[in-house]
Design a protein around this motif. Structure first.
Motif, PDB file in Angstrom:
ATOM      1  N   GLY A 112       0.796  -1.219   0.000  1.00 41.17           N
ATOM      2  CA  GLY A 112       0.000   0.000   0.000  1.00 41.17           C
ATOM      3  C   GLY A 112       0.827   1.265   0.000  1.00 41.17           C
ATOM      4  O   GLY A 112       0.495   2.244  -0.682  1.00 41.17           O
ATOM      5  N   THR A 147      -5.816  -0.984   0.112  1.00 40.65           N
ATOM      6  CA  THR A 147      -4.705  -1.934  -0.006  1.00 40.65           C
ATOM      7  C   THR A 147      -4.362  -2.582   1.327  1.00 40.65           C
ATOM      8  O   THR A 147      -3.354  -3.268   1.431  1.00 40.65           O
ATOM      9  N   ALA A 207      -7.732  -7.651   3.040  1.00 46.24           N
ATOM     10  CA  ALA A 207      -8.504  -8.371   2.022  1.00 46.24           C
ATOM     11  C   ALA A 207      -9.620  -9.210   2.612  1.00 46.24           C
ATOM     12  O   ALA A 207     -10.294  -9.939   1.877  1.00 46.24           O
ATOM     13  N   HIS A 226      -9.391  -2.155  -5.173  1.00 48.63           N
ATOM     14  CA  HIS A 226      -9.232  -3.017  -3.999  1.00 48.63           C
ATOM     15  C   HIS A 226      -8.132  -4.050  -4.228  1.00 48.63           C
ATOM     16  O   HIS A 226      -7.946  -4.546  -5.345  1.00 48.63           O
ATOM     17  N   THR A 227      -7.425  -4.381  -3.159  1.00 50.46           N
ATOM     18  CA  THR A 227      -6.383  -5.403  -3.215  1.00 50.46           C
ATOM     19  C   THR A 227      -6.885  -6.698  -2.594  1.00 50.46           C
ATOM     20  O   THR A 227      -7.182  -6.750  -1.399  1.00 50.46           O
ATOM     21  N   SER A 228      -6.979  -7.734  -3.415  1.00 48.38           N
ATOM     22  CA  SER A 228      -7.309  -9.076  -2.940  1.00 48.38           C
ATOM     23  C   SER A 228      -5.993  -9.842  -2.804  1.00 48.38           C
ATOM     24  O   SER A 228      -4.982  -9.271  -2.403  1.00 48.38           O
ATOM     25  N   GLY A 229      -5.968 -11.111  -3.133  1.00 48.41           N
ATOM     26  CA  GLY A 229      -4.730 -11.877  -3.047  1.00 48.41           C
ATOM     27  C   GLY A 229      -4.917 -13.261  -3.629  1.00 48.41           C
ATOM     28  O   GLY A 229      -6.035 -13.792  -3.676  1.00 48.41           O
ATOM     29  N   ILE A 259      -7.286  -5.965  -7.831  1.00 43.11           N
ATOM     30  CA  ILE A 259      -5.984  -6.512  -8.213  1.00 43.11           C
ATOM     31  C   ILE A 259      -5.625  -7.609  -7.218  1.00 43.11           C
ATOM     32  O   ILE A 259      -5.766  -7.440  -6.007  1.00 43.11           O
ATOM     33  N   CYS A 260      -5.171  -8.727  -7.760  1.00 43.14           N
ATOM     34  CA  CYS A 260      -4.971  -9.936  -6.965  1.00 43.14           C
ATOM     35  C   CYS A 260      -3.513 -10.395  -7.086  1.00 43.14           C
ATOM     36  O   CYS A 260      -3.183 -11.189  -7.965  1.00 43.14           O
ATOM     37  N   CYS A 312       4.399  -4.922  -9.634  1.00 43.39           N
ATOM     38  CA  CYS A 312       3.031  -4.914  -9.125  1.00 43.39           C
ATOM     39  C   CYS A 312       2.494  -3.486  -9.055  1.00 43.39           C
ATOM     40  O   CYS A 312       1.357  -3.209  -9.458  1.00 43.39           O
ATOM     41  N   TYR A 366      -0.805  -1.525 -10.836  1.00 48.45           N
ATOM     42  CA  TYR A 366      -1.789  -0.655 -10.186  1.00 48.45           C
ATOM     43  C   TYR A 366      -1.946   0.648 -10.971  1.00 48.45           C
ATOM     44  O   TYR A 366      -3.059   1.133 -11.189  1.00 48.45           O
TER      45      TYR A 366
END
Length: 337
Positions: free
Chosen positions: A13, A74, A77, A105-108, A167-168, A218, A222
């Motif tokens: 983040g 960020t 999740a 949003h940041t997932s994973g 974004i994952c 990464c 973004y």
């Protein structure tokens, strides 16, 4: 443009925040900061408004989401209450302006990991997860890690009051460039566990594989996704929520390979007595790495087709070299404590 940023002091983040401030220098950026001691660093980073609060301050989060054109999340999740407050605020924003605000949003990649205790499976090898496959993204089970928040965003996007972009990332390595020095999640856990146990390790055969990506690549993704999401022609077109789900990957590793790098570096530093890892039974997993266990032995192989179609071209592909630097930095910090 008014931006509400959640995750300014995190590993990924903080680095994304730096890029947002550079790309949108005239944006009004407000950042939620949970620790009072971090506020000066975030202000010094160029954030105009620092909001002191926690993820439990839902009314505060809803308020600032309701006056934002863009929310970047960020930090977490899995916190459904946090995401609920964000979406409630964004719904208020839409109701008052008739313009869909944007959520990034940041997932994973935990959302696609299997439950293989250390072995490559035929399914994982033959069917990596491609973000261009909307039907398969839609079919990810609701009980998968991180999936609850993804589904809240999909639902809000379908309802028409938000443009939700996700974004994952998989395993992320490399040094952060944010306002507060932070490390990633998986590699530090494994380094700490190796130092504490006296040996680097993997579980079972160690042949299961995760994708990986350097933090700089990464962050580039973004930026590309954000620029695309904010383009007027993109905003004018209502697309499927599943078409706004992006993997990030530039390489992949088996857990035995990663453990081998950790063993080699820690041995060279004189921290471990041997330079090769050992195999441990999966039953030792929680004892060794706690809640990270599935994120240190499963398969999670993804393909970032959507980002590449937008022009993303990751340049840091030597994951071993990058992880080697991370392990050395993390180990020196741990040993100095």
């Amino acid at each position: 443009m008014r931006v509400f940023y959640i995750g300014a002091t995190g590993y990924l983040g903080g680095s994304v925040l730096k890029r947002v401030l550079n790309v949108y220098p005239h944006a009004q950026v407000a950042a939620l900061v949970r620790s009072e001691k971090d506020i000066p660093a975030v202000k010094g980073f160029g954030v105009q408004e620092v909001i002191s609060g926690s993820f439990e301050d839902l009314a505060l989060i809803r308020k600032h989401s309701s006056i934002a054109d863009l929310v970047v999340q960020t930090a977490n999740a899995d916190d459904e209450a946090l995401m609920g407050a964000i979406l409630e605020g964004l719904k208020e924003r839409f109701d008052s302006t008739s313009v869909r605000p944007v959520l990034l949003h940041t997932s994973g990649a935990g959302v696609i990991m299997d439950r293989s205790p250390g072995s490559m499976t035929e399914e994982a090898e033959k069917r990596p997860w491609d973000d261009l496959d909307e039907q398969r993204i839609n079919a990810i089970p609701s009980d998968a890690v991180h999936r609850a928040l993804d589904e809240l965003i999909f639902k809000a996007d379908f309802a028409g009051f938000v443009d939700g972009w996700i974004i994952c990332p998989p395993l992320v390595y490399g040094e952060s460039s944010g306002p507060i020095p932070r490390e990633s999640a998986q590699v530090p856990y494994l380094v700490q566990a190796a130092i504490q146990s006296g040996t680097a390790f993997y579980f079972g055969e160690g042949t299961s594989v995760w994708s990986n990506v350097h933090i700089d690549d990464c962050v580039n993704l973004y930026e590309i996704v954000l620029r695309y999401a904010l383009k007027p022609e993109t905003r004018a077109h209502k697309s499927s929520p599943y078409s706004k789900f992006f993997f990030a990957e530039s390489g992949k590793h088996s857990w035995a390979e990663l453990a081998g790098v950790i063993a080699s570096v820690l041995h060279s530093l004189g921290v471990l007595g041997r330079d090769v890892p050992v195999s441990l039974p999966f039953t030792k997993g929680e004892e060794m790495v706690g809640p990270l266990v599935w994120g240190a032995c499963s398969n999670a192989i993804c393909v970032a087709t959507r980002g590449r179609l937008l022009g993303w071209s990751p340049g840091r592909r030597d994951w071993e070299d990058g992880v080697r630097s991370d392990v050395e930095r993390i180990a020196k910090r741990i040993c100095a404590q």
